[in-house]
Design a protein around this motif. Structure first.
Motif, short mmCIF file in Angstrom:
data_model
loop_
_atom_site.label_atom_id
_atom_site.label_comp_id
_atom_site.label_asym_id
_atom_site.label_seq_id
_atom_site.Cartn_x
_atom_site.Cartn_y
_atom_site.Cartn_z
N GLU A 20 0.03 16.15 13.08
CA GLU A 20 0.75 17.05 12.17
C GLU A 20 1.67 16.29 11.23
O GLU A 20 1.79 16.63 10.06
N GLU A 21 2.34 15.26 11.75
CA GLU A 21 3.24 14.49 10.90
C GLU A 21 3.46 13.10 11.46
O GLU A 21 3.25 12.84 12.65
N THR A 22 3.89 12.21 10.57
CA THR A 22 4.31 10.88 10.96
C THR A 22 5.79 10.74 10.60
O THR A 22 6.31 11.48 9.76
N PRO A 81 -1.51 11.51 7.75
CA PRO A 81 -1.90 12.23 8.97
C PRO A 81 -3.27 12.87 8.84
O PRO A 81 -3.60 13.45 7.79
#
Length: 132
Positions: A101-103, A96
């Motif tokens: 923010e996130e995967t 990321p």
């Protein structure tokens, strides 16, 4: 503006779809973004994926997957998003970056965590027997 024109990268591994979540937002979506002036779909998607996930899409592996339309998340009723999707292989390590923010690797069981257009994409991928 009643329509938002975006591009998305569909990457599937182990029958799960790679999705991303932007900082400060809740739904996951297929990574991608908008074209800048003069960019082709391929150029824009390559740039966006590099900015968001720190990897390089392989141009000769890019293949049109489909186009999906849905109510745009967080926008007034009637504002639609048109998502033109491509498959592609990549080089590098997914990580990321930028506003991501996130995967996560999602299946159709995770639709409640996803944007409306990503839900449509997931339903289509299930019907094509590509994800669970």
């Amino acid at each position: 503006m009643n329509s938002i024109d975006k591009l998305a990268w569909l990457y599937i591994e182990n029958r799960k779809l790679l999705c991303a979540r932007s900082k400060g937002k809740m739904p996951f979506y297929s990574p991608g973004g908008k074209r800048e002036a003069g960019e082709s779909d391929q150029q824009a998607l390559m740039r966006e994926i590099n900015e968001e996930l720190s990897v390089d899409l392989i141009p000769e592996s890019m293949e049109y997957a489909g186009t999906f339309n849905a109510q745009a998340d967080g926008k007034p009723e009637g504002v639609m998003v048109k998502m033109t999707c491509y498959y592609s292989r990549y080089n590098g390590t997914l990580q990321p970056a930028s506003e991501i923010e996130e995967t996560a690797w999602l299946t159709s069981a995770d639709k409640s965590k996803s944007s409306l257009v990503t839900t449509l994409i997931m339903d289509w991928l299930v019907s094509e027997d590509k994800i669970d």
